[in-house]
Design an enzyme around this catalytic site. Sequence first.
Site, PDB file in Angstrom:
ATOM      1  N   THR A  23      -4.087  -0.676  -7.139  1.00 12.68           N
ATOM      2  CA  THR A  23      -4.873   0.530  -7.397  1.00 12.68           C
ATOM      3  C   THR A  23      -4.054   1.792  -7.538  1.00 12.68           C
ATOM      4  O   THR A  23      -2.954   1.899  -6.994  1.00 12.68           O
ATOM      5  CB  THR A  23      -5.895   0.739  -6.246  1.00 12.68           C
ATOM      6  OG1 THR A  23      -6.783   1.785  -6.581  1.00 12.68           O
ATOM      7  CG2 THR A  23      -5.217   1.060  -4.932  1.00 12.68           C
ATOM      8  N   THR A  70      -9.983   0.748  -9.166  1.00 10.05           N
ATOM      9  CA  THR A  70      -8.994  -0.212  -8.692  1.00 10.05           C
ATOM     10  C   THR A  70      -9.067  -1.424  -9.612  1.00 10.05           C
ATOM     11  O   THR A  70      -9.923  -1.500 -10.468  1.00 10.05           O
ATOM     12  CB  THR A  70      -9.335  -0.546  -7.219  1.00 10.05           C
ATOM     13  OG1 THR A  70      -9.251   0.663  -6.476  1.00 10.05           O
ATOM     14  CG2 THR A  70      -8.440  -1.579  -6.608  1.00 10.05           C
ATOM     15  N   GLY A  94     -13.571  -1.388  -6.662  1.00 10.32           N
ATOM     16  CA  GLY A  94     -14.870  -0.803  -6.312  1.00 10.32           C
ATOM     17  C   GLY A  94     -14.874   0.044  -5.060  1.00 10.32           C
ATOM     18  O   GLY A  94     -15.948   0.222  -4.464  1.00 10.32           O
ATOM     19  N   GLY A  95     -13.708   0.554  -4.629  1.00 10.85           N
ATOM     20  CA  GLY A  95     -13.706   1.422  -3.445  1.00 10.85           C
ATOM     21  C   GLY A  95     -14.366   0.711  -2.267  1.00 10.85           C
ATOM     22  O   GLY A  95     -14.114  -0.475  -2.014  1.00 10.85           O
ATOM     23  N   ARG A 127       0.849  -1.197   0.000  1.00  6.74           N
ATOM     24  CA  ARG A 127       0.000   0.000   0.000  1.00  6.74           C
ATOM     25  C   ARG A 127       0.889   1.254   0.000  1.00  6.74           C
ATOM     26  O   ARG A 127       1.948   1.276   0.634  1.00  6.74           O
ATOM     27  CB  ARG A 127      -0.841  -0.040   1.276  1.00  6.74           C
ATOM     28  CG  ARG A 127      -1.818   1.111   1.462  1.00  6.74           C
ATOM     29  CD  ARG A 127      -2.976   1.004   0.564  1.00  6.74           C
ATOM     30  NE  ARG A 127      -4.090   1.837   0.980  1.00  6.74           N
ATOM     31  CZ  ARG A 127      -5.086   2.173   0.162  1.00  6.74           C
ATOM     32  NH1 ARG A 127      -5.097   1.761  -1.092  1.00  6.74           N
ATOM     33  NH2 ARG A 127      -6.089   2.908   0.596  1.00  6.74           N
ATOM     34  N   SER A 159      -7.684   1.084   3.450  1.00  5.71           N
ATOM     35  CA  SER A 159      -8.123   0.591   2.141  1.00  5.71           C
ATOM     36  C   SER A 159      -9.339  -0.314   2.300  1.00  5.71           C
ATOM     37  O   SER A 159      -9.616  -0.815   3.391  1.00  5.71           O
ATOM     38  CB  SER A 159      -6.985  -0.209   1.509  1.00  5.71           C
ATOM     39  OG  SER A 159      -7.421  -0.861   0.342  1.00  5.71           O
ATOM     40  N   SER A 160     -10.045  -0.514   1.200  1.00  3.03           N
ATOM     41  CA  SER A 160     -11.126  -1.509   1.191  1.00  3.03           C
ATOM     42  C   SER A 160     -10.717  -2.778   0.457  1.00  3.03           C
ATOM     43  O   SER A 160     -11.486  -3.744   0.406  1.00  3.03           O
ATOM     44  CB  SER A 160     -12.358  -0.940   0.491  1.00  3.03           C
ATOM     45  OG  SER A 160     -12.852   0.154   1.199  1.00  3.03           O
ATOM     46  N   ASN A 176      -6.237   4.330  -6.950  1.00  3.02           N
ATOM     47  CA  ASN A 176      -7.416   4.890  -6.299  1.00  3.02           C
ATOM     48  C   ASN A 176      -8.438   5.295  -7.352  1.00  3.02           C
ATOM     49  O   ASN A 176      -9.109   4.443  -7.900  1.00  3.02           O
ATOM     50  CB  ASN A 176      -7.072   6.036  -5.346  1.00  3.02           C
ATOM     51  CG  ASN A 176      -8.228   6.309  -4.381  1.00  3.02           C
ATOM     52  OD1 ASN A 176      -9.072   5.446  -4.194  1.00  3.02           O
ATOM     53  ND2 ASN A 176      -8.265   7.475  -3.776  1.00  3.02           N
ATOM     54  N   ASP A 227      -7.810   8.429   0.355  1.00  2.00           N
ATOM     55  CA  ASP A 227      -8.320   7.334   1.187  1.00  2.00           C
ATOM     56  C   ASP A 227      -8.082   7.576   2.674  1.00  2.00           C
ATOM     57  O   ASP A 227      -8.606   6.844   3.520  1.00  2.00           O
ATOM     58  CB  ASP A 227      -7.685   5.994   0.777  1.00  2.00           C
ATOM     59  CG  ASP A 227      -8.549   5.248  -0.234  1.00  2.00           C
ATOM     60  OD1 ASP A 227      -9.695   5.656  -0.448  1.00  2.00           O
ATOM     61  OD2 ASP A 227      -8.072   4.247  -0.802  1.00  2.00           O
TER      62      ASP A 227
END
Length: 562
Positions: free
Chosen positions: A392, A374, A466-467, A101, A445-446, A394, A416
């Site tokens: 991603t 993403t 998909g966030g 990340r 993050s998701s 983002n 984010d």
Amino acid sequence: MTRFALITLLVGASITAFAQNPYQYTIQKTATAKNGAVVSAHPLASQAGLLMLQKGGNAIDAAIATQLALAVVYPGAGNIGGGGFMVLHLADGRNMTLDFREKAPLAGNRDMYLNEKGDADLTKSQNGHLAAGVPGTIAGIFQALPYAKLPFKTIIQPAIDLAEKGFAITEAEAKDLNDDKPDFLKYNTRPTAFVKEQEWKAGDTLLQKDLAKTLERIRDHGQKGFYEGRTAQLIVAEMKRGKGLITLEDLKKYQAVWRTPVSFQYKGYEIITMPLPSSGGVLLPMMMKMTEKFPISRYGFHSDSALQLMTEIERLAYADRAKFLGDPDFYPVPVNALTSDEYINQRLKLYTPGIAGNSQVIQAGTVPKESEQTTHFNTADKDGNAVAITTTLNGGYGSHTVVGGAGFLLNNEMDDFSVKPGVPNMFGAVGGEANAIEPGKRMLSSMTPVIALNNGTLAIVTGTPGGTTITTSVYQTLLNLIDFNLSPADAVNKPKFHMQWLPDQVFVEKDFPQDKIEALQKMGYKVVNRGRIGRTELIVRQADGSYEVIGDSRGDDSAAGY
Ligand code: GLY
């Protein structure tokens, strides 16, 4: 240069190995394969991974080649200027999770996006130089490389060729590049490969010569080919031109981290996913443990009872996301408490069958935007090694800023973070102290890449972009397979829905059945159409050991195998 590209759609094609032709290729939605499988957002990236498997590489070789090729052929989300998470299952039984990340630059601070009145300026966290976190993708690749078999120069070559010689873009890519032209013009200090005078159209060739040179430096100098030397200097020069914060020190200090995987049991499956800073590693076990308390398979797929229960479970989990979750290296997140039986039981007391819950908001959040920014891909090989990676920039094309002379897009991952407590980010998510900006901190993050094992054997590899909808889509895909017994293709392609506490709304895909929408409305839910949700990629290992591979029908996603 424009060449004609024949891009066709194949569904359920039998698998034959085909040579990569970047000007004439097929999008293949399903595949069955004995020896290895790849599924990603772009056919040429899936083929780059497949090529590694055919050369004797394993799932890790295939994953690295796919990630690098995506950075070329799917510039909206595939990346070397962003970051991501990898879940890895090795045939010897080991499960591993890698965090690459992005991080806040060392000069970042919690108020960096507040204007003189103290209001959040989201244009700066979402676009341009200041929106970029320190990229992690190349560090991630080199952390994973010891588990691959082939020489790195072999793995990276398809990406170099695609950047250097170009490839034919799809209709979807042409549309995205045309839509974002004003942003490319606004947020760049140098001409970029993504802008041309005329409109882009399907079949046009996208050439990325600067990117090819950057990839060659990575080929020749490894991780230092990105984080030090010429590429690092180009990034810092770009930052100086656009008042960004990333320095040579930020780049040199960046490290990808192996983290302890999240692993939990669900109805005979061991579900393995990414821990924090992926919120999925907390939310997915919470949601599945709550689900387990109800006879959901008896309720049935998209039954009123199942829809309402899952919506309320999503609400409960996302309320905790906003309050508790952030980078555990900086904030003490009570992960064990959140996923404990005691807490789950206590939370479920807030659930009333048949009646919509209430997020007790004073102010509604904003509607989440379209969600393919993403990207997720899976690989699996003949020995049962498998990789699930979500990666991603983002937003689509990230910050829209291309590093001058280096040809790659920088992320806008700083959005984010919780830019200001209570102010929704581009996904409508709110956060607080746990996810405030601090120097060197990773933003929440998701992304929820998942591998599921059955009796210790590889069973499911999946994930999606998909966030904030990522975790709910993965949750629904797993339930579709495990509880509702849907075919792999239906588990991916049947319409999905999403609730994230704030805003207090149930988002449904365009083709969500009207009678189900009305049933939810009758129970008191505000239902909002949000186009499409995610682009789920799926590999399911069948009883005979072969793989069923599904590329989501929502995009150019393509399955490959042999
Ligand atoms: N940038 C989307 C996520 O990490 O959740």
